[in-house]
Every structure is written in structure tokens, then in C-alpha cells.
Design a protein around this motif. Structure first.
Motif, PDB file in Angstrom:
ATOM      1  N   ALA A   1     -39.418 -96.441  96.920  1.00  0.00           N
ATOM      2  CA  ALA A   1     -40.060 -96.896  95.692  1.00  0.00           C
ATOM      3  C   ALA A   1     -39.018 -97.566  94.805  1.00  0.00           C
ATOM      4  CB  ALA A   1     -40.691 -95.711  94.976  1.00  0.00           C
ATOM      5  N   ALA A   2     -39.340 -98.765  94.338  1.00  0.00           N
ATOM      6  CA  ALA A   2     -38.408 -99.528  93.512  1.00  0.00           C
ATOM      7  C   ALA A   2     -38.906 -99.612  92.075  1.00  0.00           C
ATOM      8  CB  ALA A   2     -38.232-100.925  94.079  1.00  0.00           C
ATOM      9  N   SER A   3     -37.976 -99.536  91.145  1.00  0.00           N
ATOM     10  CA  SER A   3     -38.316 -99.691  89.736  1.00  0.00           C
ATOM     11  C   SER A   3     -37.631-100.944  89.223  1.00  0.00           C
ATOM     12  CB  SER A   3     -37.875 -98.474  88.921  1.00  0.00           C
ATOM     13  OG  SER A   3     -36.467 -98.353  88.977  1.00  0.00           O
ATOM     14  N   THR A   4     -38.250-102.063  89.433  1.00  0.00           N
ATOM     15  CA  THR A   4     -37.719-103.339  88.970  1.00  0.00           C
ATOM     16  C   THR A   4     -38.868-104.334  88.872  1.00  0.00           C
ATOM     17  OG1 THR A   4     -36.343-105.247  89.534  1.00  0.00           O
ATOM     18  CG2 THR A   4     -37.114-103.888  91.352  1.00  0.00           C
ATOM     19  N   HIS A   5     -38.814-105.176  87.851  1.00  0.00           N
ATOM     20  CA  HIS A   5     -39.874-106.161  87.670  1.00  0.00           C
ATOM     21  C   HIS A   5     -39.725-107.356  88.606  1.00  0.00           C
ATOM     22  CE1 HIS A   5     -41.518-104.059  84.279  1.00  0.00           C
ATOM     23  NE2 HIS A   5     -40.357-104.061  83.648  1.00  0.00           N
ATOM     24  N   THR A   6     -38.547-107.454  89.223  1.00  0.00           N
ATOM     25  CA  THR A   6     -38.274-108.613  90.079  1.00  0.00           C
ATOM     26  C   THR A   6     -38.287-108.238  91.547  1.00  0.00           C
ATOM     27  OG1 THR A   6     -35.896-108.223  89.894  1.00  0.00           O
ATOM     28  CG2 THR A   6     -36.900-109.721  88.281  1.00  0.00           C
ATOM     29  N   PHE A   7     -39.023-107.206  91.908  1.00  0.00           N
ATOM     30  CA  PHE A   7     -38.992-106.666  93.267  1.00  0.00           C
ATOM     31  C   PHE A   7     -39.280-107.735  94.312  1.00  0.00           C
ATOM     32  CE2 PHE A   7     -39.154-103.533  96.474  1.00  0.00           C
ATOM     33  CZ  PHE A   7     -40.260-103.781  97.278  1.00  0.00           C
ATOM     34  N   SER A   8     -40.305-108.532  94.119  1.00  0.00           N
ATOM     35  CA  SER A   8     -40.719-109.497  95.145  1.00  0.00           C
ATOM     36  C   SER A   8     -39.740-110.659  95.311  1.00  0.00           C
ATOM     37  CB  SER A   8     -42.109-110.041  94.817  1.00  0.00           C
ATOM     38  OG  SER A   8     -42.087-110.744  93.597  1.00  0.00           O
ATOM     39  N   MET A   9     -38.799-110.785  94.413  1.00  0.00           N
ATOM     40  CA  MET A   9     -37.840-111.884  94.493  1.00  0.00           C
ATOM     41  C   MET A   9     -36.732-111.630  95.505  1.00  0.00           C
ATOM     42  SD  MET A   9     -37.389-112.792  90.448  1.00  0.00           S
ATOM     43  CE  MET A   9     -36.074-113.946  90.830  1.00  0.00           C
ATOM     44  N   TYR A  10     -36.581-110.398  95.916  1.00  0.00           N
ATOM     45  CA  TYR A  10     -35.435-110.032  96.747  1.00  0.00           C
ATOM     46  C   TYR A  10     -35.835-109.471  98.099  1.00  0.00           C
ATOM     47  CZ  TYR A  10     -32.804-110.421  92.421  1.00  0.00           C
ATOM     48  OH  TYR A  10     -32.231-110.898  91.262  1.00  0.00           O
ATOM     49  N   ALA A  11     -35.002-109.787  99.076  1.00  0.00           N
ATOM     50  CA  ALA A  11     -35.128-109.115 100.361  1.00  0.00           C
ATOM     51  C   ALA A  11     -34.706-107.660 100.189  1.00  0.00           C
ATOM     52  CB  ALA A  11     -34.246-109.804 101.403  1.00  0.00           C
ATOM     53  N   MET A  12     -35.235-106.824 101.050  1.00  0.00           N
ATOM     54  CA  MET A  12     -34.905-105.404 101.027  1.00  0.00           C
ATOM     55  C   MET A  12     -34.491-104.963 102.419  1.00  0.00           C
ATOM     56  SD  MET A  12     -35.392-104.382  97.883  1.00  0.00           S
ATOM     57  CE  MET A  12     -35.403-102.597  98.109  1.00  0.00           C
ATOM     58  N   GLY A  13     -33.662-103.965 102.469  1.00  0.00           N
ATOM     59  CA  GLY A  13     -33.206-103.499 103.763  1.00  0.00           C
ATOM     60  C   GLY A  13     -33.210-101.983 103.867  1.00  0.00           C
ATOM     61  N   TRP A  14     -33.263-101.546 105.100  1.00  0.00           N
ATOM     62  CA  TRP A  14     -33.017-100.144 105.427  1.00  0.00           C
ATOM     63  C   TRP A  14     -31.703-100.099 106.202  1.00  0.00           C
ATOM     64  CZ3 TRP A  14     -35.469 -95.956 103.648  1.00  0.00           C
ATOM     65  CH2 TRP A  14     -36.749 -96.119 103.113  1.00  0.00           C
ATOM     66  N   LEU A  15     -30.828 -99.230 105.768  1.00  0.00           N
ATOM     67  CA  LEU A  15     -29.549 -99.043 106.421  1.00  0.00           C
ATOM     68  C   LEU A  15     -29.388 -97.565 106.745  1.00  0.00           C
ATOM     69  CD1 LEU A  15     -29.278-101.263 103.888  1.00  0.00           C
ATOM     70  CD2 LEU A  15     -27.058-101.573 105.011  1.00  0.00           C
ATOM     71  N   ARG A  16     -28.505 -97.246 107.663  1.00  0.00           N
ATOM     72  CA  ARG A  16     -28.307 -95.844 107.997  1.00  0.00           C
ATOM     73  C   ARG A  16     -26.828 -95.558 108.255  1.00  0.00           C
ATOM     74  NH1 ARG A  16     -31.227 -95.596 113.983  1.00  0.00           N
ATOM     75  NH2 ARG A  16     -29.599 -96.741 115.153  1.00  0.00           N
ATOM     76  N   GLN A  17     -26.483 -94.307 108.050  1.00  0.00           N
ATOM     77  CA  GLN A  17     -25.124 -93.866 108.303  1.00  0.00           C
ATOM     78  C   GLN A  17     -25.166 -92.524 109.021  1.00  0.00           C
ATOM     79  OE1 GLN A  17     -22.506 -93.702 104.888  1.00  0.00           O
ATOM     80  NE2 GLN A  17     -20.720 -93.858 106.207  1.00  0.00           N
ATOM     81  N   ALA A  18     -24.680 -92.542 110.241  1.00  0.00           N
ATOM     82  CA  ALA A  18     -24.589 -91.320 111.029  1.00  0.00           C
ATOM     83  C   ALA A  18     -23.248 -90.650 110.743  1.00  0.00           C
ATOM     84  CB  ALA A  18     -24.721 -91.641 112.515  1.00  0.00           C
ATOM     85  N   PRO A  19     -23.142 -89.359 110.993  1.00  0.00           N
ATOM     86  CA  PRO A  19     -21.894 -88.642 110.741  1.00  0.00           C
ATOM     87  C   PRO A  19     -20.726 -89.279 111.485  1.00  0.00           C
ATOM     88  CG  PRO A  19     -23.661 -87.094 111.147  1.00  0.00           C
ATOM     89  CD  PRO A  19     -24.220 -88.446 111.439  1.00  0.00           C
ATOM     90  N   GLY A  20     -19.663 -89.565 110.746  1.00  0.00           N
ATOM     91  CA  GLY A  20     -18.474 -90.134 111.355  1.00  0.00           C
ATOM     92  C   GLY A  20     -18.558 -91.593 111.709  1.00  0.00           C
TER      93      GLY A  20
END
Length: 122
Positions: free
Chosen positions: A23-42
Motif C-alpha cells: 500500500a502506497a501513500s502518495t498522490h503521484t503513485f501512478s507516475m512511477y514504476a514500482m518494484g518488488w525486491l528481495r533479500q535472502a540471508p547472507g
């Protein structure tokens, strides 16, 4: 100030599914690309999936192609990551982030959520 809040993580067996939400709290949400990133241990943080502002263009890391689907609802200011056929190697903290530069790569994102843990048991 942009706030991103992830949810939907948890413990799942290998082969199972989870859907992450951001969930994003910004009025300009649709102007930007969004990503999912992940970090595994180590390990370093990696881009898993990315979606353009209008939702028409997507990117997936090779390791998740065919299993994960990124989507967004600009009216609700939400980004989703549907994860199917989960594997133990998908275990990581998953982050939602806003992309402000050409990419996608780790340096393309400026605002990040706190992350949600996904654990896949074998």
C-alpha cells in the motif's frame, strides 16, 4: 514523503502460493514504476519484479519467470506480487519500492517499505 507498507508474507510449503500486497501513500503513485525486491540471508538484495506506472510493462528476474506475477491498482494505490510454485530458495524478506530511475536495478529505487518475510519450507 512516500510511505510503502507491505503485507501478505508468511510461512508456506514448497509448491504453495502467496500474494504480497504493498500500500502506497502518495498522490503521484501512478507516475512511477514500482518494484518488488528481495533479500535472502547472507545475500544481496535483488530485483524480483517491476511494473511500469500504467501497468503495461513488466519485468521479472529469470529465477521467478512463469511463477510470479506483478500487478498494480492505481486507483487503490496498491502493488501486488502473486507468487506460485514457491521454492525454498524463494525464502527472503520481500520489499516494495518505488523506481525513479531507468532500470530496473537496485539503485533505481528511492523509497522502500519495511519488508515482509516469506519463508518456504521444503
Amino acid at each position: 514523503q512516500v510511505q510503502l507498507v507491505e503485507s501478505g508474507g508468511g510461512l508456506v510449503q514448497s509448491g504453495g502460493s502467496l500474494t504480497l500486497s504493498c500500500a502506497a501513500s502518495t498522490h503521484t503513485f501512478s507516475m512511477y514504476a514500482m518494484g518488488w525486491l528481495r533479500q535472502a540471508p547472507g545475500k544481496e538484495r535483488d530485483v524480483v519484479a517491476d511494473i511500469s506506472g500504467n501497468g503495461e510493462n513488466t519485468y521479472y528476474a529469470d529465477s521467478v519467470k512463469g511463477r510470479f506475477t506483478i500487478s498494480r491498482d492505481n486507483a487503490k494505490k496498491m502493488v501486488y506480487l502473486q507468487m506460485n510454485s514457491l521454492k525454498p530458495e524463494d525464502t527472503a524478506v520481500y520489499y516494495c519500492a518505488r523506481r525513479t530511475k531507468a532500470g530496473p536495478n537496485i539503485d533505481s529505487y528511492d523509497y522502500w517499505g519495511q519488508g515482509t518475510q516469506v519463508t518456504v519450507s521444503s
